[in-house]
Each structure stands twice: as structure tokens, then as C-alpha cells.
Design an enzyme around this catalytic site. Structure first.
Site, short mmCIF file in Angstrom:
data_model
loop_
_atom_site.label_atom_id
_atom_site.label_comp_id
_atom_site.label_asym_id
_atom_site.label_seq_id
_atom_site.Cartn_x
_atom_site.Cartn_y
_atom_site.Cartn_z
N ARG A 277 2.09 9.07 -10.43
CA ARG A 277 1.32 8.38 -9.41
C ARG A 277 -0.15 8.55 -9.75
O ARG A 277 -0.56 9.63 -10.21
CB ARG A 277 1.59 8.95 -8.01
CG ARG A 277 2.90 8.49 -7.38
CD ARG A 277 2.89 7.00 -7.01
NE ARG A 277 4.13 6.55 -6.40
CZ ARG A 277 5.17 6.03 -7.06
NH1 ARG A 277 5.12 5.93 -8.39
NH2 ARG A 277 6.23 5.62 -6.42
N GLU B 168 -4.39 1.57 -6.72
CA GLU B 168 -3.72 0.35 -7.17
C GLU B 168 -3.81 -0.73 -6.11
O GLU B 168 -3.69 -0.43 -4.93
CB GLU B 168 -2.24 0.67 -7.46
CG GLU B 168 -2.08 1.34 -8.78
CD GLU B 168 -0.65 1.76 -9.07
OE1 GLU B 168 0.28 1.04 -8.70
OE2 GLU B 168 -0.49 2.82 -9.67
N HIS C 292 1.67 -0.48 -13.79
CA HIS C 292 2.78 0.15 -13.06
C HIS C 292 4.13 -0.52 -13.40
O HIS C 292 4.79 -1.09 -12.53
CB HIS C 292 2.53 0.15 -11.55
CG HIS C 292 3.27 1.24 -10.82
ND1 HIS C 292 2.80 1.83 -9.68
CD2 HIS C 292 4.46 1.83 -11.09
CE1 HIS C 292 3.67 2.76 -9.27
NE2 HIS C 292 4.68 2.77 -10.10
#
Ligand code: GLV
Ligand code: GLV
Length: 324
Positions: free
Chosen positions: A237, A266, A284
Site C-alpha cells: 500500500r 492514489e 496498482h
């Protein structure tokens, strides 16, 4: 009558078809993320929610819909959901671990190899018409084989990384709460402190979940400890890394490079990262294979169906709600 549920975005057919059999679905079929207001509006009258990691299901949403039977998250990570708030309301939150482990480990290892051997830079160079013939010093990278790999977080994905690294004859170091002696034997791996791992590793790869404890696990102090020839790989993450500190470390050449699948805010990407050649940026896509996204969809659907049928879900983030 079928129970009404909200699906915040279309997931692969493997999951949609299972859901369609059992539920009356309000599906966001647009190719975009719903806003919080839209989620709240569309949850009205629904018995359950299928969410994505891009949906921030906070306390406010949960407190508005305390009767939800389940929140099925289409991801292994569930940091996008306020688990404490869901648990307080007795709402099970399910996730999709296991099925994406190998695919995510593949990507982490691909990123590792790509940053070491400057694959993205080399591709850009060739496309730009700059290739004028083989040259002794052209785009020299670093070897992967035989190097030291530091795995921070020896969960399912961390284990799979080790398997790939073994094929490259890498030396393995790891940190985790627990020691895994079988793993150590199998891979000739060593559990050491995070500080030692950072000091010794040629590649550092992050495989921890995002929690209060792991937020900014990599910050200025940690980059200072790394070798100036070492690379950071992050497929966990974004918030696990202090991005400002990373940009500073890269600019100051405290580390050799970074390959990143996840970002602190993000979908925003730190402009300092975009400028740098010794950084690989992918959006991602850790679990983004056709096979795996299909399996995740099936698992997210089954988690939801199992709860409605009074069965155990395949994976749950807050088991205590089922024990009540
Ligand atoms: C992807 O990041 C996931 O948590 O599934
Ligand atoms: C996630 O699947 C992990 O435990 O590494």
C-alpha cells in the site's frame, strides 16, 4: 424477492454471474469510482455492499447503514473500510486473500527485475531512436541473481516472493512478527531486525498490510539506512512509504531506485517520482491478471452469498462478528 445489493463497479463475469443469480443488483456500470455521496444515496434500501479498494467505506457510511448484512470487499486489503465501525455494528467485512497471492508476487518480482535491469528506461531509449549500436557501457544495470533480498512482511505474498527469488539464487532476509523456521530451512532465509535488513539488502520489498503500525514504515531514517546501490519495491500500500522522503532519498541518491505499484494518494502520483528515470511506476496492477481478477470476483461473490445463506464466508476481516 431477491435481496437488493449495491455493487460499486462492475467486476469480472465470474463474480457478476453468481451475484445475478442471487441478488437484485444496483450496479455502477460506469467506468468510474462512485463518490461518497453516491454510495450513500445508492445504499438506501440495500441489504449488502460489494466494495472496491477505491471506495472509502468510513464510519459515517457504516453508521448510516447499520443493518447491512455484509460488506464484501473485492481486494485482499481492507484498509479502505473502517473495520472497527463495521464490527461495532456487527457487519461482517470479507476480503479476497489467497487467490491473488502468486499474481501479486509475480508483479513484485517483475518490478524488481525491471528496475535492476533498467527495462523501462531501455524501452524508452530504443523507441526514441537513440539506439546507435551495441555499446560496452550502454544502459548498465545491476544483477539480480546472487543478490540479497530483504522481504518486509512474510505473509502469503512474501512467501511467494521467496520462491521466485530462489530461482535467481538470491540470499533471503526477512522481518515479521513471527519467526518461520520451516521457511528459513527451505529457503536458507534469515529473520533479522528491520534495521539490519535495510542495511544489508540489495533489494527491499514490502509485503505488509497498511495499519497504524506500518504507515510510513519507510521514511527518511529508513532510507538513510539502505545501501546507495539498493532498490525499493512496493506492491503493498502506498502509505507504507513516506513518499516525500522517498523522493528526497532518490534525488539525493541515497538509494539506487524504486519500483512502485502503489502510491500514497492514489490515483495521484507524486510529481517528484514522475521526473525520475530510476523509478518504475505502474498503476496498482498487482493482482491484474485475467485469471486472478476472475478468481477474486468469484470469491467476493461467494463471500457475500455465504453470509446470506448463513454459511461461513471464505475469508473475513472481522471474525468476531460471526462469533457473537
Ligand atoms: C489489491 O491491492 C488488493 O488489496 O487486493
Ligand atoms: C496477502 O495475501 C498476504 O498475506 O501477503
Amino acid at each position: 424477492m431477491k435481496p437488493k445489493i449495491l455493487v460499486t463497479r462492475r467486476i469480472p463475469e465470474e463474480g457478476m454471474k453468481l451475484l445475478e443469480e442471487k441478488f437484485d443488483i444496483d450496479l455502477n456500470d460506469e467506468d468510474r469510482i462512485l463518490s461518497k455521496e453516491e454510495i450513500i444515496k445508492r445504499l438506501e434500501g440495500k441489504e449488502a455492499l460489494l466494495s472496491l479498494l477505491t471506495d472509502n467505506i468510513d464510519k459515517e457510511i457504516i453508521d448510516k447503514f447499520p443493518d447491512l448484512k455484509v460488506i464484501s470487499n473485492y481486494a485482499v486489503g481492507f484498509n479502505n473500510i473502517d473495520i472497527e465501525a463495521a464490527t461495532a455494528k456487527g457487519i461482517p467485512v470479507t476480503n479476497t486473500p489467497g487467490v491473488l497471492t502468486e499474481t501479486t508476487a509475480d508483479l513484485a518480482f517483475i518490478l524488481l527485475c525491471s528496475i535492476a535491469r533498467r527495462i523501462v528506461e531501455a524501452d524508452k531509449f530504443a523507441r526514441a531512436g537513440k539506439y546507435k549500436g551495441w555499446a560496452p557501457m550502454l544502459l548498465l544495470g545491476n544483477d539480480v541473481h546472487g543478490k540479497k533480498l530483504g522481504i518486509i512482511g512474510l505473509g502469503r505474498i512474501g512467501h511467494e516472493i521467496a520462491k521466485r527469488a530462489k530461482g535467481f539464487n538470491m540470499e533471503l532476509l526477512y522481518t515479521d512478527h513471527d519467526r518461520d523456521e520451516e521457511f528459513e530451512k527451505q529457503y536458507n532465509a534469515k529473520k533479522i531486525s528491520q534495521e539490519e535488513l535495510l542495511k544489508e539488502s540489495d533489494f527491499v520489498t514490502l509485503h505488509v498490510p497498511l495499519t497504524d503500525e506500518t504507515k510510513h514504515l519507510m521514511s527518511e531514517k529508513e532510507f538513510d539506512m539502505m545501501k546507495d546501490t539498493a532498490y525499493l519495491i512496493n506492491t503493498s500500500r502506498g502509505e507504507v512509504v513516506d513518499e516525500n522522503a522517498l523522493v528526497e532519498a532518490l534525488k539525493a541518491k541515497k538509494i539506487a531506485g524504486a519500483a512502485l505499484d502503489v502510491f500514497e494518494e492514489e490515483p495521484k502520483i507524486h510529481p517528484g517520482l514522475i521526473e525520475l528515470d530510476n523509478v518504475i511506476i505502474v498503476p496498482h496492477i498487482g493482482s491484474a491478471s485475467k485469471e486472478t481478477r476472475g478468481k477474486m470476483a468469484e470469491m467476493a461473490a461467494k463471500n457475500m452469498i455465504n453470509i446470506f445463506e448463513g454459511k461461513e464466508p471464505l475469508s473475513i476481516a472481522n471474525k468476531e462478528v460471526l462469533e457473537k
